[in-house]
Design an enzyme around this catalytic site. Structure first.
Site, PDB file in Angstrom:
ATOM      1  N   LYS A 125     -17.323 -52.616 -48.991  1.00 25.22           N
ATOM      2  CA  LYS A 125     -16.886 -51.666 -47.961  1.00 25.22           C
ATOM      3  C   LYS A 125     -17.915 -51.694 -46.831  1.00 25.22           C
ATOM      4  O   LYS A 125     -19.115 -51.478 -47.071  1.00 25.22           O
ATOM      5  CB  LYS A 125     -16.833 -50.278 -48.594  1.00 25.22           C
TER       6      LYS A 125
HETATM    7  C1  E4P Z   1     -12.399 -43.429 -48.355  1.00 29.98           C
HETATM    8  O1  E4P Z   1     -12.633 -44.510 -48.823  1.00 29.98           O
HETATM    9  C2  E4P Z   1     -13.334 -42.310 -48.368  1.00 29.98           C
HETATM   10  O2  E4P Z   1     -14.106 -42.416 -49.538  1.00 29.98           O
HETATM   11  C3  E4P Z   1     -12.685 -40.964 -48.435  1.00 29.98           C
HETATM   12  O3  E4P Z   1     -11.288 -41.046 -48.464  1.00 29.98           O
HETATM   13  C4  E4P Z   1     -13.249 -39.920 -47.545  1.00 29.98           C
HETATM   14  O4  E4P Z   1     -12.560 -38.714 -47.728  1.00 29.98           O
HETATM   15  P1  E4P Z   1     -13.102 -37.318 -47.161  1.00 29.98           P
HETATM   16  O5  E4P Z   1     -12.872 -37.291 -45.686  1.00 29.98           O
HETATM   17  O6  E4P Z   1     -12.277 -36.291 -47.864  1.00 29.98           O
HETATM   18  O7  E4P Z   1     -14.569 -37.263 -47.498  1.00 29.98           O
END
Ligand code: E4P
Length: 216
Positions: free
Chosen positions: A83
């Protein structure tokens, strides 16, 4: 539509995997911090539970650092998806890693143009954060629709991974738009099954069944 669990909690991942509902997992530095565990240990354990992509996020901001961290993370298991953040260095790392056969999830996407760049960089997944757009009074799901149209216009095969999904309604909305994947907190995935009329129906059927005096 694929469901990924957005968590680093192994217990929750195992539960969803046992239900047969899990196609992959996404983590981020905040979720790893919340788990209180060593990053690489938790990714290795998750990869042992889930066959699908498991996103592990780099923390360097420069290309060289990202590539170094990615090389390390890729060794953990074949299903690790690296990522990277949606920056110029992140896109450069995405191009290099995807050209080398590595799955890449480009994260922190908040615009259709960013998603276009990620697809051009060969991303396997683009992660538009809908909840965080809602948080600033924008319609997060509109972004999913825009990206869907752009990717379809040019037949990009980057998968749209709707992220920052907070509610069951979000899941329905992104499914209607045609997101390829929704990554959700485990509680949101489990909440999709709930309907008061289902509960009431079971209650009524069981009451009537009791009246028959029969057993199965
Ligand atoms: C995506 O890969 C992120 O880990 C995640 O969806 C972030 O979500 P949040 O905005 O609820 O922290």
């Amino acid at each position: 539509m694929k469901f990924f669990a957005d968590t680093a909690e192994v217990k929750d991942i195992r539960e969803l995997a046992d239900l047969g509902l899990l196609d992959g997992v996404t983590t981020n530095p905040s979720l790893v911090a919340k788990s209180g565990r060593q990053f690489k240990d938790v990714i290795a354990e998750i990869c042992g539970i889930v066959e699908g992509p498991v996103s592990a996020e780099v923390v360097s901001l420069d290309y060289e650092g990202m590539m170094r961290e990615a090389a390390d993370l890729r060794k953990i298991a074949k299903n690790v998806a690296i990522k990277v953040p949606l920056t110029l260095d992140g896109l450069r790392a995405c191009k290099a890693l995807s050209s080398d056969g590595c799955m890449v999830n480009v994260t922190l996407c908040f615009s259709a143009n960013q998603a276009l760049l990620a697809a051009k960089a060969g991303a396997s997944f683009i992660s538009p954060f809908i909840g965080r757009l809602d948080d600033i009074h924008l319609e997060g799901t509109d972004l999913i629709a825009e990206i869907r149209q752009i990717y379809d216009n040019y037949a990009f095969d980057t998968e749209i991974l709707a992220a920052s999904v907070r509610t069951a309604l979000h899941v329905k909305q992104v499914a209607l738009i045609g997101a390829d994947v929704a990554t959700c907190p485990p509680a949101v995935i489990k909440s999709l099954v709930k309907h008061p009329l289902t509960d009431r129906g079971i209650e009524l059927f069981l009451a009537d069944w009791k009246k028959t005096g029969q057993t199965l």
